[in-house]
Design a protein around this motif. Structure first.
Motif, short mmCIF file in Angstrom:
data_model
loop_
_atom_site.label_atom_id
_atom_site.label_comp_id
_atom_site.label_asym_id
_atom_site.label_seq_id
_atom_site.Cartn_x
_atom_site.Cartn_y
_atom_site.Cartn_z
N ALA A 10 -10.28 7.41 -19.68
CA ALA A 10 -11.08 6.60 -20.60
C ALA A 10 -10.41 5.28 -20.91
O ALA A 10 -11.06 4.23 -20.96
N THR A 11 -9.09 5.31 -21.13
CA THR A 11 -8.39 4.12 -21.61
C THR A 11 -7.84 3.25 -20.48
O THR A 11 -7.20 2.24 -20.74
N SER A 12 -8.09 3.65 -19.24
CA SER A 12 -7.68 2.82 -18.10
C SER A 12 -8.90 2.27 -17.36
O SER A 12 -8.75 1.51 -16.41
N GLY A 13 -10.11 2.68 -17.79
CA GLY A 13 -11.33 2.17 -17.17
C GLY A 13 -11.92 3.05 -16.10
O GLY A 13 -13.03 2.80 -15.62
N ARG A 14 -11.20 4.11 -15.69
CA ARG A 14 -11.71 4.96 -14.61
C ARG A 14 -12.92 5.78 -15.02
O ARG A 14 -13.80 6.07 -14.21
N LEU A 15 -13.00 6.14 -16.29
CA LEU A 15 -14.09 6.99 -16.76
C LEU A 15 -15.44 6.27 -16.72
O LEU A 15 -16.48 6.90 -16.57
N THR A 16 -15.42 4.96 -16.82
CA THR A 16 -16.68 4.19 -16.88
C THR A 16 -16.84 3.24 -15.70
O THR A 16 -17.52 2.22 -15.80
N LEU A 61 -5.90 -2.90 -14.50
CA LEU A 61 -6.90 -3.19 -15.52
C LEU A 61 -8.20 -3.69 -14.89
O LEU A 61 -8.17 -4.56 -14.02
N PRO A 62 -9.36 -3.14 -15.30
CA PRO A 62 -10.65 -3.66 -14.82
C PRO A 62 -10.79 -5.15 -15.15
O PRO A 62 -10.23 -5.62 -16.15
N GLU A 63 -11.53 -5.87 -14.34
CA GLU A 63 -11.64 -7.33 -14.50
C GLU A 63 -12.18 -7.75 -15.85
O GLU A 63 -11.82 -8.81 -16.37
N THR A 64 -13.08 -6.94 -16.43
CA THR A 64 -13.71 -7.33 -17.69
C THR A 64 -12.89 -6.90 -18.92
O THR A 64 -13.28 -7.19 -20.05
N TRP A 65 -11.78 -6.21 -18.71
CA TRP A 65 -10.94 -5.77 -19.82
C TRP A 65 -9.87 -6.82 -20.13
O TRP A 65 -9.64 -7.74 -19.34
N THR A 66 -9.22 -6.66 -21.27
CA THR A 66 -8.13 -7.56 -21.63
C THR A 66 -7.03 -6.78 -22.34
O THR A 66 -7.21 -5.61 -22.70
N VAL A 67 -5.90 -7.43 -22.53
CA VAL A 67 -4.75 -6.82 -23.22
C VAL A 67 -4.46 -7.63 -24.47
O VAL A 67 -4.44 -8.87 -24.44
N THR A 68 -4.23 -6.93 -25.56
CA THR A 68 -3.89 -7.61 -26.81
C THR A 68 -2.97 -6.71 -27.63
O THR A 68 -2.56 -5.64 -27.18
N GLY A 69 -2.66 -7.14 -28.84
CA GLY A 69 -1.84 -6.35 -29.75
C GLY A 69 -2.52 -6.19 -31.09
O GLY A 69 -3.57 -6.79 -31.36
N LEU A 70 -1.93 -5.39 -31.94
CA LEU A 70 -2.53 -5.12 -33.25
C LEU A 70 -2.74 -6.38 -34.08
O LEU A 70 -3.72 -6.50 -34.81
N ASP A 71 -1.83 -7.32 -33.97
CA ASP A 71 -1.94 -8.54 -34.78
C ASP A 71 -3.27 -9.26 -34.55
O ASP A 71 -3.83 -9.86 -35.47
N GLU A 221 -18.87 -1.30 -23.65
CA GLU A 221 -18.15 -0.28 -22.90
C GLU A 221 -17.29 0.58 -23.83
O GLU A 221 -17.11 1.78 -23.57
N GLN A 222 -16.78 0.00 -24.90
CA GLN A 222 -16.06 0.81 -25.89
C GLN A 222 -16.96 1.92 -26.41
O GLN A 222 -16.55 3.09 -26.50
N THR A 223 -18.20 1.56 -26.74
CA THR A 223 -19.16 2.54 -27.26
C THR A 223 -19.46 3.61 -26.23
O THR A 223 -19.52 4.81 -26.55
N GLU A 224 -19.62 3.21 -24.97
CA GLU A 224 -19.92 4.18 -23.91
C GLU A 224 -18.73 5.10 -23.67
O GLU A 224 -18.90 6.31 -23.42
N ILE A 225 -17.52 4.57 -23.74
CA ILE A 225 -16.33 5.39 -23.56
C ILE A 225 -16.25 6.46 -24.64
O ILE A 225 -16.00 7.64 -24.36
#
Length: 237
Positions: A10-16, A61-71, A221-225
């Motif tokens: 789910a959190t690597s994009g493979r599930l969707t 990482l899937p092309e439409t995803w991004t990386v960020t932090g809590l801040d 996609e968050q909702t679908e996951i």
């Protein structure tokens, strides 16, 4: 093992993967930029910007995803990301029979915000108001059973966290359910285990959490996951 494999997918994009093909959506970075533009940080500290290189495992990482932090996801208010008070500031001798609830690992490990009957009075609450929680806040355990997560419901009693927790008040547009799943995923747990410290018990702190790279898909996609994970977990039950 089944649950962890579901969370890993789910959190690597493979599930969707199939869902993304059928449902093209905006890039998550565009969504994140929009969220950031609506919020000005309430903290004076420099925002941390974790990257994929900070993870112990390689993630494609899937092309439409991004990386960020809590801040970048924190709510626009003081003490949005806050660890509990020092132990000396909150002792059992200060507890009262009713008042503001004290949230600790008891509630987080049980996954139930209603358990526990520890309270403080108005005066002590005013003193520790920086540690106050509200509906939608995410509570994370820091000692021993690290990384356990609880999202406070709309019915949560007003109160504060104790020294063994950290609370995350996130931007209103952040999907709390997806974020909770991510914090329980093998990606996050591996990061915690590699960065926590302690003698007989693992210990987390807010600094480690702020350095955790968050892999973020677009909102739809968050909702679908979340929907797919909840379906698979129900099957596991």
């Amino acid at each position: 093992r089944f649950r962890q494999s579901v969370l890993a997918a789910a959190t690597s994009g493979r599930l969707t993967e199939d869902w993304r093909i059928a449902n093209p959506s905006i890039n998550a970075q565009s969504w994140l930029d929009e969220v950031s533009s609506k919020s000005k940080t309430s903290s004076r500290r420099k925002p941390l910007e974790p990257s994929l290189a900070d993870l112990s495992k390689t993630v494609q990482l899937p092309e439409t995803w991004t990386v960020t932090g809590l801040d970048s996801l924190a709510a626009d208010k003081p003490h949005a990301l806050k660890a509990g008070p020092f132990g000396s500031a909150l002792k059992k001798s200060m507890y009262v029979s009713r008042g503001y609830k004290i949230y600790g690992q008891e509630q987080v490990i049980a996954g139930d915000e209603t358990v526990g009957e520890y309270f403080i009075d108005d005066e002590k609450f005013a003193e520790l108001k920086a540690c106050a929680v509200e509906s939608g806040d995410i509570l994370i355990s820091l000692v021993g059973t690290i990384g356990r997560v609880l999202v406070l419901s709309p019915d949560a009693l007003p109160g504060i966290i104790n020294p063994r927790l950290v609370k995350l008040s996130l931007h209103p547009e952040v999907n709390r359910s997806y974020f909770s799943l991510y914090l329980r995923s093998p990606i996050a747990l591996s990061f915690f285990e590699g960065n926590s410290h302690g003698g007989t018990m693992d210990i987390l702190n807010l600094g480690i959490l702020r350095n955790l790279p968050l892999l973020i898909p677009p909102p739809a996609e968050q909702t679908e996951i979340v929907r797919r994970v909840e379906t698979l977990f129900a099957f596991a039950d």
